[in-house]
Design an enzyme around this catalytic site. Structure first.
Site, PDB file in Angstrom:
ATOM      1  N   LEU A  11     -17.716   5.399 -61.496  1.00  0.00           N
ATOM      2  CA  LEU A  11     -16.795   6.508 -61.261  1.00  0.00           C
ATOM      3  C   LEU A  11     -17.502   7.744 -60.728  1.00  0.00           C
ATOM      4  O   LEU A  11     -16.882   8.590 -60.086  1.00  0.00           O
ATOM      5  CB  LEU A  11     -16.116   6.893 -62.586  1.00  0.00           C
ATOM      6  CG  LEU A  11     -14.919   6.081 -63.055  1.00  0.00           C
ATOM      7  CD1 LEU A  11     -14.576   6.459 -64.495  1.00  0.00           C
ATOM      8  CD2 LEU A  11     -13.713   6.302 -62.148  1.00  0.00           C
ATOM      9  N   SER A  12     -18.777   7.869 -61.014  1.00  0.00           N
ATOM     10  CA  SER A  12     -19.508   9.114 -60.797  1.00  0.00           C
ATOM     11  C   SER A  12     -20.246   9.154 -59.468  1.00  0.00           C
ATOM     12  O   SER A  12     -21.199   8.395 -59.254  1.00  0.00           O
ATOM     13  CB  SER A  12     -20.516   9.304 -61.939  1.00  0.00           C
ATOM     14  OG  SER A  12     -21.489  10.253 -61.614  1.00  0.00           O
ATOM     15  N   PRO A  13     -19.879  10.074 -58.561  1.00  0.00           N
ATOM     16  CA  PRO A  13     -20.622  10.192 -57.301  1.00  0.00           C
ATOM     17  C   PRO A  13     -22.068  10.629 -57.526  1.00  0.00           C
ATOM     18  O   PRO A  13     -22.947  10.262 -56.764  1.00  0.00           O
ATOM     19  CB  PRO A  13     -19.833  11.243 -56.521  1.00  0.00           C
ATOM     20  CG  PRO A  13     -19.094  12.028 -57.549  1.00  0.00           C
ATOM     21  CD  PRO A  13     -18.770  11.048 -58.636  1.00  0.00           C
ATOM     22  N   SER A  15     -23.876   9.703 -60.000  1.00  0.00           N
ATOM     23  CA  SER A  15     -24.588   8.470 -60.360  1.00  0.00           C
ATOM     24  C   SER A  15     -24.954   7.691 -59.104  1.00  0.00           C
ATOM     25  O   SER A  15     -26.013   7.062 -59.033  1.00  0.00           O
ATOM     26  CB  SER A  15     -23.732   7.593 -61.278  1.00  0.00           C
ATOM     27  OG  SER A  15     -23.601   8.159 -62.567  1.00  0.00           O
TER      28      SER A  15
END
EC number: 5.99.1.4
Length: 218
Positions: A11-13, A15
């Protein structure tokens, strides 16, 4: 060889950026990277934190920040077709117990599919197509991702991250030291090289002697 735990959610850009940057850092510092997929929701719920997407100005600001950062890095960047999405399918596919020796390849294929070519990362069929295009055994991985062992491993990763104090993604742990965010990679470099500028005595003193406003109000 030092080991580093890398806790992430698709979900995390940030990341995604950290995954990209970690490749160079790991080679430079001779780090063994342990990829630990985690679901962001339980981390946020544990610490009673709102997700970035739940605060409209923050969501818009962070998207601008991501576009600026990617442009400076020369890194392909878009968003998955829907966001937020149910990341559990992707997370389970990328577990060590599911992907085995192909874990790094699975993670790479999924990051690129979602954040470079804009697939719907919550749709299993699109995830499997991305794995097939990368030459990976998609059907076998998908079947393994639904086993009890896979569900137990994902939960264990989440609990492990929380035990280190992780409150978001990307998070990294070297030894017992927690780092958070893509911009923490420089701090990780200093820490691993024995050049951490943190004054631990001052940190402990300030932590002990500075009251929290919320606590004072109770």
């Amino acid at each position: 060889m030092k080991a580093i735990n890398f806790y992430f959610d698709f979900l995390s850009p940030f990341s995604y950026f950290a995954w990209h940057n970690m490749q160079t850092l790991a080679k430079e510092l001779n780090l063994e990277v342990h990829y630990k997929p985690v679901a962001l929701g339980p981390l946020l719920n544990h610490w009673q934190i709102k997700g970035p997407g739940e605060i409209t100005p923050k969501r818009e600001f962070l998207l601008k920040q991501c576009l600026r950062y990617a442009a400076k890095l020369g890194l392909p960047f878009t968003t998955p077709k829907t966001h937020p999405f149910n990341s559990l399918y992707a997370l389970r596919l990328s577990l060590r117990g599911v992907a085995g020796q192909d874990q790094a390849r699975v993670i790479e294929a999924l990051w690129k599919a979602g954040w470079q070519t804009r697939i719907d990362m919550g749709e299993p069929d699109e995830l499997l197509n991305a794995l097939r295009e990368a030459g990976l055994p998609a059907d076998e991985l998908y079947e393994k991702s639904f086993t009890k062992e896979a569900k137990v491993e994902l939960k264990a990763n989440i609990n492990e991250a929380i035990s280190f104090g992780a409150f978001g993604v990307p998070s990294f742990v070297v030894g017992d030291e927690l780092f958070w965010g893509n911009d923490a990679l420089e701090d990780i470099r200093d820490y691993v090289q024995g050049q951490d500028p943190l004054d631990r005595e001052k940190f402990a003193s300030l932590l002990a002697e500075t009251p929290r406003a919320a606590a004072q109000a109770l």
